[in-house]
Motif scaffolding. Structure first.
Motif, short mmCIF file in Angstrom:
data_model
loop_
_atom_site.label_atom_id
_atom_site.label_comp_id
_atom_site.label_asym_id
_atom_site.label_seq_id
_atom_site.Cartn_x
_atom_site.Cartn_y
_atom_site.Cartn_z
N VAL A 1 71.85 71.78 29.49
CA VAL A 1 72.33 73.15 29.75
C VAL A 1 72.10 73.58 31.19
O VAL A 1 72.34 74.74 31.53
CB VAL A 1 71.63 74.14 28.79
N GLY A 2 71.65 72.70 32.06
CA GLY A 2 71.42 73.06 33.44
C GLY A 2 70.17 72.39 33.98
O GLY A 2 69.48 71.65 33.27
N ARG A 3 69.86 72.66 35.26
CA ARG A 3 68.72 72.02 35.90
C ARG A 3 67.42 72.73 35.55
O ARG A 3 67.37 73.96 35.50
CB ARG A 3 68.91 71.99 37.41
N ALA A 4 66.39 71.93 35.35
CA ALA A 4 65.06 72.47 35.06
C ALA A 4 64.47 73.08 36.33
O ALA A 4 64.83 72.70 37.44
CB ALA A 4 64.15 71.36 34.55
N PRO A 5 63.55 74.02 36.19
CA PRO A 5 62.89 74.62 37.36
C PRO A 5 62.16 73.56 38.18
O PRO A 5 61.49 72.69 37.63
CB PRO A 5 61.90 75.62 36.74
N ARG A 6 62.29 73.65 39.49
CA ARG A 6 61.57 72.75 40.40
C ARG A 6 60.31 73.48 40.87
O ARG A 6 60.21 73.92 42.02
CB ARG A 6 62.45 72.36 41.58
N GLN A 7 59.36 73.63 39.97
CA GLN A 7 58.11 74.33 40.27
C GLN A 7 56.94 73.52 39.74
O GLN A 7 57.08 72.71 38.83
CB GLN A 7 58.10 75.73 39.65
N ARG A 8 55.78 73.77 40.30
CA ARG A 8 54.57 73.03 39.94
C ARG A 8 54.23 73.24 38.47
O ARG A 8 54.26 74.36 37.96
CB ARG A 8 53.40 73.46 40.82
N THR A 9 53.90 72.13 37.79
CA THR A 9 53.51 72.19 36.38
C THR A 9 52.04 71.81 36.17
O THR A 9 51.52 72.00 35.07
CB THR A 9 54.37 71.22 35.55
N GLY A 10 51.39 71.21 37.17
CA GLY A 10 50.03 70.74 36.99
C GLY A 10 49.94 69.44 36.22
O GLY A 10 48.86 69.05 35.76
N VAL A 11 51.08 68.74 36.07
CA VAL A 11 51.12 67.46 35.35
C VAL A 11 51.46 66.36 36.36
O VAL A 11 52.61 66.21 36.77
CB VAL A 11 52.17 67.49 34.22
N PRO A 12 50.45 65.58 36.80
CA PRO A 12 50.71 64.52 37.79
C PRO A 12 51.25 63.26 37.13
O PRO A 12 50.78 62.85 36.07
CB PRO A 12 49.33 64.27 38.40
N VAL A 13 52.26 62.67 37.73
CA VAL A 13 52.82 61.41 37.24
C VAL A 13 53.03 60.47 38.41
O VAL A 13 53.00 60.88 39.57
CB VAL A 13 54.16 61.63 36.49
N GLN A 14 53.24 59.20 38.10
CA GLN A 14 53.46 58.17 39.12
C GLN A 14 54.58 57.27 38.65
O GLN A 14 54.66 56.93 37.46
CB GLN A 14 52.18 57.38 39.36
N SER A 15 55.45 56.88 39.55
CA SER A 15 56.57 56.00 39.18
C SER A 15 56.40 54.64 39.85
O SER A 15 56.07 54.55 41.04
CB SER A 15 57.91 56.63 39.56
N PHE A 16 56.62 53.57 39.07
CA PHE A 16 56.47 52.20 39.55
C PHE A 16 57.25 51.31 38.60
O PHE A 16 57.70 51.75 37.54
CB PHE A 16 54.99 51.78 39.56
N THR A 17 57.40 50.05 38.94
CA THR A 17 58.07 49.11 38.05
C THR A 17 57.07 48.53 37.05
O THR A 17 55.87 48.44 37.33
CB THR A 17 58.72 47.95 38.83
N ARG A 18 57.57 48.15 35.92
CA ARG A 18 56.74 47.45 34.93
C ARG A 18 56.20 46.16 35.54
O ARG A 18 55.05 45.77 35.29
CB ARG A 18 57.60 47.16 33.69
#
Length: 448
Positions: free
Chosen positions: A99-116
């Protein structure tokens, strides 16, 4: 914990991700841990032939990242130094909801992206560096052995270069993945397992890694992930772009009853057909790429080991050997980490008595309870692609989620709740809190 090891040998069948995190836990309680892996792997191996999905895009939810950091202190920083970014879920992801783009605001949830591939290589090095962990590669397990009391006390093995042999064990853990033969092994012992539950996903995934500009480069975007989600029945094509280590992007395209092409021209054309332009924009700029790979075996499958009344002592099953999820929801690696954390807690309790008997049945029952929520999330969404297979619960969840999305794109606080739930950092009850439910249920048709 090493100074207080209470038991002798544990054997883990399967040396991929789930087997590695399980071996790390077992190493604190057993004097010897043996990893038996059918592929020819060593400490430098990442993804390997026995895990064809290892080359596809993977997600580590925040809960899984926290558990890995506790089991492998410093892992997150090592991956960051290799170029795997750490970012806030709300700030670093350009997320296109139905239904549209999610807010681009801080959530306090840290994540990291990498390959398996990168993650598994680093985990394997860390686990095999432990002096009491041994790897037996190029070896298939062909069955279980039991003692006079009916407890599992080892595995039968067949290597590529030697005669069949047996490995004795005080505990056996099956982490051999979706191709596990554990049901057959149990049948050989006279133990019946109810049929596995299967929910078809009917989705195909095609992934490519290609070059990414340095973060200091003006051409690097202000996000680390761009994501358009699949959503029945309207959004039948989708994709995700993840910033990963060594200045690369991983692009993953997926379609319902639709196979994203593997040729360069067709792959780009598929990306251009999405509602988000970001994937196609970066694909068009690439100057270097790795092979494009397709994966089709994505059905949800749950072997109900928790219901087996005569489950033998000293035998555990974890990871995809028990339950396989549609990868689009990014739950599999986090669930395997949660199972390892559960095993750690249960072994600590067993340590007060020094007895392993009774652990196995209790563990599988707790795993069954742990799996119920992620299984429901994954299968309810996939059931909505098939009108004849929709349960009342799935239809209600789909109706509520669509209205929730309409609220979330306008309300950053609601989006933050959703993000915490999706990352398994909070209970789904958070999405039914009166402050959220009132907004969802009073949403007018004009807003939807």
């Amino acid at each position: 914990m090493r100074a207080h090891c209470l038991w002798g040998k544990a054997v883990v069948v399967g040396g991929s991700y789930a087997g590695l995190v399980t071996a790390r836990v077992l190493a604190d309680f057993f004097r010897e841990v043996v990893l038996v892996e059918r592929d020819a792997v060593d400490e430098d191996t990442g993804a390997h032939p026995g895990a064809p999905h290892g080359y596809q895009g993977h997600a580590m939810l925040a809960r899984g990242g926290e558990i890995l950091e506790r089991l492998f202190p410093g892992l997150r920083e090592e991956l960051r130094e290799a170029g795997a970014p750490v970012f806030d879920y709300g700030e670093g992801i350009d997320f296109l909801l139905p239904v549209g783009r999610a807010p681009r605001q801080r959530t306090g949830v840290p994540v990291q992206s990498f390959t398996r591939d990168e993650l598994e290589r680093r985990l394997r090095r860390k686990v095999l560096a432990l002096p009491h962990v041994t790897l037996v590669p190029s070896t298939r397990c062909t069955g279980l052995t039991r003692d006079f009391a009916g407890r599992v006390n080892g595995v039968r093995c067949q290597s590529q270069s030697e005669k069949p042999f047996q490995l004795a064990a005080d505990l056996v853990v099956d982490a051999s993945g979706r191709s596990s033969s554990l049901v057959d092994w149990l049948n050989e012992l006279g133990i019946s397992v109810p049929p596995k539950r299967t929910v078809k996903a009917k989705v195909t995934y095609t992934s490519m890694n290609f070059d990414r500009p340095a973060e200091s480069d003006p051409d690097h975007p202000d996000y680390y992930v761009a994501y358009q989600m699949l959503f029945a029945p309207r959004v039948r094509r989708a994709g995700i772009l993840l910033a990963v280590e060594r200045s690369r992007w991983t692009c993953m395209l997926f379609g319902f009853h639709d196979q994203p092409p593997t040729d360069d021209e067709g792959y780009l054309a598929f990306a251009k057909s999405l509602n988000t332009p970001h994937l196609a924009e970066h694909l068009a700029r690439r100057t270097d790429q790795e092979p494009t790979r397709r994966y089709t075996n994505v059905d949800n499958q749950w072997r109900p080991f928790h219901t087996v009344r005569d489950w033998p002592d000293r035998l555990l099953a974890v990871g995809d050997s028990v339950c396989v999820f549609n990868p689009v929801y990014g739950q599999g690696m986090t669930v395997a980490a949660m199972e390892a954390e559960l095993l750690q807690r249960m072994l600590q309790r067993c340590g007060t008595t020094g007895r392993l008997d009774g652990l196995a049945r209790g563990f599988q029952r707790k795993v069954g309870r742990l799996l119920l929520l992620p299984w429901t999330v994954s299968t309810n969404s996939d059931l909505m692609w098939t009108p004849d297979g929709q349960s009342l619960g799935a239809r209600l969840a789909h109706w509520y989620n669509m209205r929730l999305f309409h609220v979330a794109v306008q309300d950053a606080a609601v989006w933050t709740r959703f993000v915490r739930v999706v990352n398994m950092m909070a209970s789904p009850a958070q999405l039914f809190h009166p402050s959220v439910a009132l907004k969802v249920l009073t949403l007018t048709s004009r807003n939807t």
